[in-house]
Design a protein around this motif. Structure first.
Motif, short mmCIF file in Angstrom:
data_model
loop_
_atom_site.label_atom_id
_atom_site.label_comp_id
_atom_site.label_asym_id
_atom_site.label_seq_id
_atom_site.Cartn_x
_atom_site.Cartn_y
_atom_site.Cartn_z
N PRO A 245 36.65 40.08 93.23
CA PRO A 245 35.50 39.85 93.06
C PRO A 245 34.64 41.08 92.60
O PRO A 245 33.65 40.88 91.67
N TRP A 246 34.69 42.17 93.38
CA TRP A 246 33.79 43.27 93.08
C TRP A 246 33.93 43.81 91.84
O TRP A 246 33.18 44.16 90.96
N SER A 247 35.25 43.99 91.54
CA SER A 247 35.53 44.55 90.02
C SER A 247 35.22 43.77 88.90
O SER A 247 34.29 44.37 87.89
N LYS A 248 35.22 42.31 89.01
CA LYS A 248 34.77 41.71 87.97
C LYS A 248 33.13 41.69 87.99
O LYS A 248 32.57 41.55 86.90
N GLY A 249 32.58 41.53 89.20
CA GLY A 249 31.35 41.60 89.25
C GLY A 249 30.51 42.82 88.74
O GLY A 249 29.54 42.76 87.97
N PHE A 250 31.30 44.07 88.81
CA PHE A 250 30.86 45.32 88.27
C PHE A 250 30.99 45.04 86.94
O PHE A 250 29.90 45.64 86.26
N LEU A 251 32.06 44.61 86.37
CA LEU A 251 32.13 44.46 84.85
C LEU A 251 31.05 43.57 84.22
O LEU A 251 30.45 43.91 83.09
N ALA A 252 30.78 42.42 85.05
CA ALA A 252 29.52 41.73 84.47
C ALA A 252 28.23 42.71 84.46
O ALA A 252 27.57 42.34 83.31
N SER A 253 27.98 43.32 85.35
CA SER A 253 26.82 44.54 85.23
C SER A 253 26.97 45.34 84.18
O SER A 253 25.92 45.69 83.43
N ALA A 254 28.08 45.82 83.96
CA ALA A 254 28.21 47.00 82.81
C ALA A 254 28.25 46.38 81.66
O ALA A 254 27.32 47.05 80.87
N TYR A 255 28.80 45.10 81.12
CA TYR A 255 28.29 44.59 79.75
C TYR A 255 26.95 44.28 79.74
O TYR A 255 26.28 44.51 78.76
N ALA A 256 26.12 43.66 81.05
CA ALA A 256 24.76 43.53 80.78
C ALA A 256 23.93 45.04 80.59
O ALA A 256 22.97 44.97 79.69
N SER A 257 24.58 45.79 81.01
CA SER A 257 23.78 47.28 80.80
C SER A 257 23.82 47.81 79.61
O SER A 257 22.96 48.68 79.14
N ARG A 258 24.79 47.02 78.82
CA ARG A 258 24.99 47.52 77.34
C ARG A 258 24.31 46.43 76.43
O ARG A 258 24.48 46.45 75.14
N THR B 77 34.86 53.42 86.36
CA THR B 77 34.53 52.70 87.60
C THR B 77 35.01 51.47 87.82
O THR B 77 35.43 51.27 88.97
N TYR B 78 35.10 50.81 86.66
CA TYR B 78 35.69 49.37 86.78
C TYR B 78 37.06 49.39 87.26
O TYR B 78 37.45 48.64 88.15
N ASP B 79 37.90 50.39 86.72
CA ASP B 79 39.10 50.53 87.11
C ASP B 79 39.10 51.01 88.57
O ASP B 79 40.30 50.43 89.13
N ARG B 80 38.40 51.81 88.96
CA ARG B 80 38.66 52.11 90.37
C ARG B 80 38.47 51.21 91.29
O ARG B 80 38.86 51.17 92.41
N LEU B 81 37.61 50.17 90.94
CA LEU B 81 37.44 48.83 91.47
C LEU B 81 38.47 47.71 91.59
O LEU B 81 38.43 46.72 92.48
N ARG B 82 39.39 47.81 91.00
CA ARG B 82 40.52 46.92 90.66
C ARG B 82 41.28 47.29 92.03
O ARG B 82 41.17 48.24 92.75
N PRO B 83 42.18 46.33 92.16
CA PRO B 83 43.12 46.41 93.72
C PRO B 83 43.87 47.51 93.72
O PRO B 83 44.43 47.81 92.78
N ILE B 111 29.12 48.93 95.58
CA ILE B 111 30.57 49.57 95.90
C ILE B 111 30.90 49.82 97.08
O ILE B 111 32.09 49.71 97.43
N ARG B 112 29.75 50.00 97.90
CA ARG B 112 29.96 50.34 99.42
C ARG B 112 30.44 49.11 99.91
O ARG B 112 31.49 49.12 100.88
N GLN B 113 29.96 47.87 99.67
CA GLN B 113 30.45 46.58 99.98
C GLN B 113 31.89 46.42 99.83
O GLN B 113 32.67 45.82 100.45
N ALA B 114 32.28 46.77 98.48
CA ALA B 114 33.63 46.43 97.97
C ALA B 114 34.43 47.40 98.81
O ALA B 114 35.47 46.81 99.35
N ALA B 115 34.09 48.56 99.19
CA ALA B 115 35.02 49.46 100.07
C ALA B 115 35.38 48.86 101.43
O ALA B 115 36.25 48.83 101.71
#
Lengths: 748, 132
Positions: A245-258, B77-83, B111-115
């Motif tokens: 969930p975190w990786s996808k959520g981060f990606l959502a923000s990344a797209y929005a940032s552009r 960073t996206y890649d680092r957050l993948r499993p 990111i800290r919450q993800a960790a």
């Protein structure tokens, strides 16, 4: 009984061949995940909040939270209202969803306190009509929309641009492409961008490829949105998708940032397909996805089972469950692109019935990809509805007075925009130093049905160019320059405006699409204010006129092509004979016969019709007497008046459209000997037999059957013509004018 | 250091209304001018919040922070957050980098919450030496 001895019905055998029986159906088996709603393994709704912190969701304690629970507890559910909302009976909340006097915003606020199990419990109280009512109210954007797939098997960029231009012209708000060969992505994205901005500006585009590549295409300005962010309702399935969930959520923000719009992808059945459903219902797992989407802060989602649709479709209640998942998404305030993209049935009837659940209430995007080209060119494996179904779609819109996101267009306009998109691509490829595009390719793309109609292109050259485009410094601004320098200034301005809209962020807001003037229509600027009849989106005014104006519709004036100015016979009034003859059969024709009209509904000229009747009468040794009725267009009356004049007492009444009756003197107008009410089915042979039968009645001999073909579609095909011809007959009436004897002079 | 790995990466200089064919033909529009600004996303976040979309607002606030982050770092960073891609300490270090270097405290906290979640749910990378 074994199969050898079991009696077999021929009708059952024919029915077994029907398309709907090629679909697969399976009984529920919750332990295998084959259950769409209300699995015995689904948890009971529940929540507990301690010190402003959610510590239990749907029976699971915080210590046992999986990562999805953890995510939604932290980011999605509102602890301030959750316990209060969860305490309300689901039935009450279900009624609020449907109730026209409970506004969308209030329902949406309450849904933020609902757990996945609660959301399922709420929608389980609704039948499909109630769900459609709720969807109409809860969808984010007031104006419904649609998205198209634009791909081709050969990865031909000229064809792709032409198809994109046509899809834009047809009114799609978003266009999505993908690749057969992943390396082709930059060229496909470029072709889609140029084509999409050709007929007018503002159409959003995306190229569905792997996430990192997808983001790079967006950064270059070649795409404006993404919906590749797939998520699943169990930890195991998420991990199989190589995400959290975190990786996808981060990606959502990344797209929005552009400045790039995104929506997530989920849908019933995915977890079962992957084997990770633990017996829980497809809808429950989808509800977990949707709460997760909400928590991530994504503005929307595409769901409606998407590529898995045949799986819920195989189960009882499956199509209802798919509507339920659309509704849950909308109720949470998410934009929703409602599926209808992957093949859902072999049966056109079953597909159309399922489609109506989204088509009629209207959704942000009725399909998550309408195949704008023939389905064999659909590289998504989609094409539930494709290029060949467009007229059906348009006509159903016109039938129902519904805007389902597609507009009628003319063939000329389509060819023109396809050709222009091809020429613009030629200029862009030349300007950017990409492999040349020939005039022959442009012309082929303008007129193509599918990629087989395209000349061969050097795929290796295009792939090398795609690599260079991705790795090099070129961006959408270079595309603008190439277009502008080649004189495609309007397309250049549209591509530039697509870059400009990124800087404002307006189209990042929920359910945003762009108007042709690049204004964002979103949940905030085009608020769905439906609260019952007379409110919300209404298809009226210019937009309704546009949707009603299908090119197949003709004006009434040009519709009676059955009048060609050549009746094949001329009637001249002659004096009435002093006495009627006992061996005559009167042929009484309508007032427009061989004047205002000249042909019957089946296309026989009035000369041919009259000649056949005469031949029939004479074949029995009697003779005809032709009388024209001036005062009535009514067939019963024409026959009745004719019989009164007839020396034998028998008359044939003949309306100008060909409807015929045999009448005997003394019978009431609507009581007759023989009536041939289906004029389209009457051939010259039939009229000859009618003539002969009339003579037989006069001779008191038994008539023979008149050969009439059975065509149940005749009325359907010709009903408008029949109305218009009858109107002309009525127009020819002269009130009070007596019937006239006529002499027929047949043309050669 | 990569050319674009610069937190002073130029933000759009032109106002959106100034992005026209006329200014384009004058050569006044650079790729930097068609990027969204941090303050624009902050304003969109405030709008979303006011409209009753707090989660969307949070996403936009993180996005506002990420306008400072170079493209390559975003993708990495996206890649680092993948499993199973990063250890707990790598994620914590990443969280601190975002907060400190890119002025991205909300993203850092995310990111800290993800960790924490990855440690609890077994989603961290397992490296030699048992660093989790």
């Amino acid at each position: 009984m074994d199969n050898a001895t079991r009696p077999q019905s021929k009708r059952w055998a024919r029915r077994a061949e029907r398309a709907v029986n090629r679909d697969t159906y399976v009984n529920e088996a919750a332990d295998l995940g084959l259950v769409v709603m209300d699995s015995p393994f689904d948890p009971e709704p529940g929540i507990r909040v301690e010190n402003g912190r959610i510590v239990m969701i749907d029976g699971r304690e915080e210590a046992d939270f999986d990562s999805i629970d953890r995510y939604i507890a932290r980011y999605a559910l509102d602890p301030a209202i959750a316990e209060e909302v969860m305490a309300r009976p689901s039935l009450d909340l279900a009624r609020m969803l449907v109730d026209i006097s409970t506004p969308r915003a209030l329902v949406m606020a309450l849904m933020q306190g609902c757990t996945p199990a609660k959301l399922c419990s709420i929608v389980s109280h609704l039948n499909v009509v109630e769900m459609m009512m709720a969807l109409q109210k809860m969808r984010a954007r007031r104006t419904p929309g649609n998205q198209a797939h634009v791909t081709n098997w050969r990865e031909n960029p000229v064809l792709m641009a032409a198809d994109a231009a046509e899809a834009a012209l047809r009114g799609f708000d978003e266009l999505e492409t993908t690749c057969r060969i992943a390396r082709m992505a930059p060229i496909n994205a470029l072709a889609l961008l140029v084509g999409s901005q050709t007929p007018h500006g503002g159409v959003l585009t995306q190229c569905a490829v792997e996430e990192a590549l997808n983001l790079r295409l967006g950064l270059k300005g070649l795409t404006s949105y993404a919906e590749t962010l797939s998520i699943y309702g169990t930890d195991e399935a998420m991990r199989d998708g190589d995400d959290t969930p975190w990786s996808k959520g981060f990606l959502a923000s990344a797209y929005a940032s552009r400045g790039i719009k995104i929506r997530f992808t989920s849908g019933t059945g995915a977890e079962t397909m992957m084997g990770y459903e633990s017996g829980q219902s497809m809808l429950y797992l989808e509800a977990r996805c949707l709460v997760l989407v909400k928590g991530s802060g994504a503005q929307g989602v595409q769901n409606g089972s998407i590529s898995c649709i045949a799986l819920p479709g195989a189960l009882p209640g499956g199509v209802r469950a798919v509507l339920a998942e659309n509704l849950i998404a909308a109720a949470l305030g998410l934009e929703v692109a409602t599926g209808n993209d992957a093949m859902s049935s072999h049966s056109d009837m079953r597909k159309a019935a399922k489609l109506m659940l989204q088509f009629l209430p209207g959704t942000d995007f009725i399909t998550s990809g309408y195949s704008s080209m023939p389905r064999r060119d659909n590289m998504f494996g989609g094409g539930n509805f494709d290029a060949y179904d467009m007229d059906d779609w348009l006509i159903i819109q016109r039938d129902m007075k519904v805007d389902a996101g597609m507009e009628p267009v003319t063939e000329d306009a389509v060819i023109a925009t396809r050709r222009r998109a091809g020429k613009a691509m030629q200029a862009v490829f030349a300007g950017l130093g990409l492999p040349p595009i020939s005039d022959e390719e442009i012309e082929a793309a303008a007129l193509a049905d599918d990629s087989d109609d395209m000349p061969e292109r050097d795929l290796v050259g295009d792939l090398a160019a795609a690599d260079a485009l991705l790795e090099g410094p070129l961006t959408a601004l270079d595309v603008v320059r190439a277009l502008d320098e080649a004189g495609f200034c309007d397309i250049a301005a549209n591509v530039l405006a697509m870059q400009r809209v990124r800087t404002s962020g307006d189209y990042l807001q929920p359910a945003a699409v762009l108007t042709r003037d690049f204004a964002a229509l979103s949940a905030f600027t085009d608020r769905n204010d439906y609260c019952g009849p007379g409110t919300g989106f209404r298809l009226e005014g210019a937009q309704w006129e546009k949707i009603a104006a299908i090119p197949q519709a003709r004006s009434a004036a040009e519709m009676v092509p059955l009048s060609r100015g050549r009746a094949g016979v001329a009637l001249k009034a002659v004096p009435r004979p002093a006495r009627s003859a006992p061996d005559e059969v009167v042929i009484a024709v309508g007032p427009a016969f061989a004047t205002l009209l000249d042909r019957t509904l089946c296309g026989l000229s009035h000369g041919e019709t009259l000649a056949a009747l005469i031949a029939g009468i004479r074949s029995r040794g009697l003779r005809e007497r032709i009388v024209k009725m001036h005062a009535t267009a009514d067939l019963g009356q024409i026959g009745f008046e004719g019989a009164k004049l007839s020396g034998s007492g028998i008359a044939i009444g003949l309306q100008s459209k060909g409807t015929t009756v045999i009448q005997r003197q003394g019978l009431a107008p609507l009581n007759n000997l023989e009536l041939f009410s289906q004029a389209p089915l009457l051939s010259a042979q039939a009229y000859r037999q009618i003539g002969a039968n009339a003579a037989s009645h006069a001779l008191r001999q038994p008539p023979s059957p008149v050969p009439v073909t059975v065509d149940n579609m005749a009325r359907l095909r010709l009903i408008v013509h029949a109305v218009l011809m009858h109107k002309r007959e009525i127009a020819a009436i002269t009130a009070g004018r007596a019937p006239e004897d006529m002499e027929a002079r047949f043309d050669a | 250091m990569r050319d674009d790995d610069d937190i002073r990466r130029p933000q759009a200089r032109l106002a959106p209304e100034a992005i026209t064919m006329e200014t384009f033909r004058q050569g006044r529009i650079t790729p930097g001018d068609i990027t969204i600004r941090r303050e624009t996303l902050v304003a969109q976040a405030a709008l979303a919040e006011a409209e009753g979309y707090p989660q969307l607002a949070r996403n936009f606030r993180r996005a506002a922070e990420l306008t400072q982050v170079p493209n390559d770092v975003l993708i990495e960073t996206y890649d680092r957050l993948r499993p199973h891609r990063a250890t707990y300490y790598e994620l914590i270090a990443l969280a601190q980098e975002f907060a400190a270097r890119y002025d991205a405290p909300e993203t850092g906290e995310y990111i800290r919450q993800a960790a924490e979640a990855y440690r609890a749910k077994g989603l961290l990378a397992v490296r030699d030496g048992g660093d989790d």
